[in-house]
Design an enzyme around this catalytic site. Structure first.
Site, short mmCIF file in Angstrom:
data_model
loop_
_atom_site.label_atom_id
_atom_site.label_comp_id
_atom_site.label_asym_id
_atom_site.label_seq_id
_atom_site.Cartn_x
_atom_site.Cartn_y
_atom_site.Cartn_z
N CYS A 3 0.81 -1.28 -0.03
CA CYS A 3 -0.19 -0.06 0.03
C CYS A 3 0.85 1.21 -0.04
CB CYS A 3 -1.16 0.09 1.34
SG CYS A 3 -1.73 1.46 1.60
N CYS A 6 0.79 3.41 3.17
CA CYS A 6 1.27 2.66 4.35
C CYS A 6 2.68 2.89 4.18
CB CYS A 6 0.95 1.36 4.36
SG CYS A 6 -0.61 1.00 5.06
N ASP A 29 0.40 16.74 -1.60
CA ASP A 29 -0.12 15.86 -2.74
C ASP A 29 1.01 16.10 -3.87
OD1 ASP A 29 -2.82 14.43 -3.68
OD2 ASP A 29 -1.34 15.01 -5.41
N HIS A 45 -3.79 1.21 8.50
CA HIS A 45 -4.72 1.02 7.01
C HIS A 45 -5.98 0.62 7.20
CE1 HIS A 45 -4.31 -0.37 2.95
NE2 HIS A 45 -5.57 -0.96 3.28
N ASN A 85 -12.19 10.44 -1.61
CA ASN A 85 -13.12 9.71 -2.43
C ASN A 85 -13.26 8.39 -1.89
OD1 ASN A 85 -12.87 11.80 -4.60
ND2 ASN A 85 -10.72 11.70 -4.97
N HIS A 98 -8.06 8.55 2.94
CA HIS A 98 -7.15 9.92 2.80
C HIS A 98 -8.07 10.84 2.70
CE1 HIS A 98 -6.94 8.27 -1.30
NE2 HIS A 98 -7.18 9.53 -1.69
N HIS A 100 -8.14 14.92 1.22
CA HIS A 100 -7.67 16.03 0.41
C HIS A 100 -8.11 17.29 1.27
CE1 HIS A 100 -7.13 13.71 -3.45
NE2 HIS A 100 -7.72 12.90 -2.79
P1 AMP Z 1 -7.45 9.63 -4.79
O1 AMP Z 1 -7.55 9.88 -6.22
O2 AMP Z 1 -8.54 10.39 -3.92
O3 AMP Z 1 -7.05 8.28 -4.35
O4 AMP Z 1 -6.22 10.56 -4.09
C1 AMP Z 1 -4.97 9.80 -4.49
C2 AMP Z 1 -4.01 11.17 -4.44
O5 AMP Z 1 -2.54 10.74 -3.99
C3 AMP Z 1 -4.03 11.73 -5.72
O6 AMP Z 1 -4.19 13.21 -5.41
C4 AMP Z 1 -2.53 11.81 -6.17
O7 AMP Z 1 -1.77 12.86 -6.56
C5 AMP Z 1 -1.76 11.54 -4.67
N1 AMP Z 1 -0.48 10.82 -4.70
C6 AMP Z 1 -0.15 9.67 -5.52
N2 AMP Z 1 1.02 9.26 -5.07
C7 AMP Z 1 1.64 10.06 -4.26
C8 AMP Z 1 3.05 10.45 -3.58
N3 AMP Z 1 3.78 9.40 -3.76
N4 AMP Z 1 3.05 11.09 -2.72
C9 AMP Z 1 2.10 12.27 -2.79
N5 AMP Z 1 0.78 12.18 -3.08
C10 AMP Z 1 0.44 11.22 -4.04
ZN ZN Z 2 -2.25 1.25 3.70
#
Ligand code: AMP
Ligand code: ZN
Length: 112
Positions: A3, A6, A29, A45, A85, A98, A100
């Site tokens: 994950c 995680c 992000d 998790h 989401n 998570h 945002h």
């Molecule tokens: P979601 O679409 O709600 O699952 O959001 C996942 C978010 O994680 C997206 O906005 C991605 O840009 C962000 N994301 C993916 N990988 C990373 C990372 N390594 N570091 C920071 N943010 C990330």
């Molecule tokens: Zn996780």
């Protein structure tokens, strides 16, 4: 467990941290949708909102307790939006709960 969040929570994958304590982590992000775009995760998790239950829901209330401080730390001074989401139709891409926090500029009235 394979994950991404995680791995970010345990430091295996680096992140630009905004706030961290024993229960939660907030980081920028990687693909910001506004001037400020921070993600807040529980270190535990939990795959999504669908998996919040009586045994783990303190993570959610605790995150909301800390959000004003995290937003301030990230430089937000004039309001913000909190989004989570959940599942396919919401386009959840990372299956670790998570939130945002989006702000730092005037946002469109309705997002998608
Ligand atoms: P979601 O679409 O709600 O699952 O959001 C996942 C978010 O994680 C997206 O906005 C991605 O840009 C962000 N994301 C993916 N990988 C990373 C990372 N390594 N570091 C920071 N943010 C990330
Ligand atoms: Zn996780």
């Amino acid at each position: 467990m394979d994950c991404l969040f995680c791995k970010i929570a345990n430091g295996e994958i680096p992140s630009k941290k905004v706030y961290e304590d024993s229960y939660i982590l907030a980081f920028h992000d990687i693909n910001p949708e506004a001037k400020v775009h921070v993600l807040v995760i529980p270190k535990e998790h939990i795959p999504s909102c669908d998996f919040v239950n009586a045994g783990n829901s303190f993570n959610v209330s605790y995150i909301f307790e800390k959000i004003p401080h995290i937003a301030k730390e990230a430089g937000i001074t004039n309001g913000y939006r909190v989004i989570t989401n959940c599942g396919e139709d919401a386009c959840q891409s990372v299956k670790h709960l998570h939130f945002h926090i989006i702000g730092g500029e005037k946002l469109p009235e309705h997002i998608r």
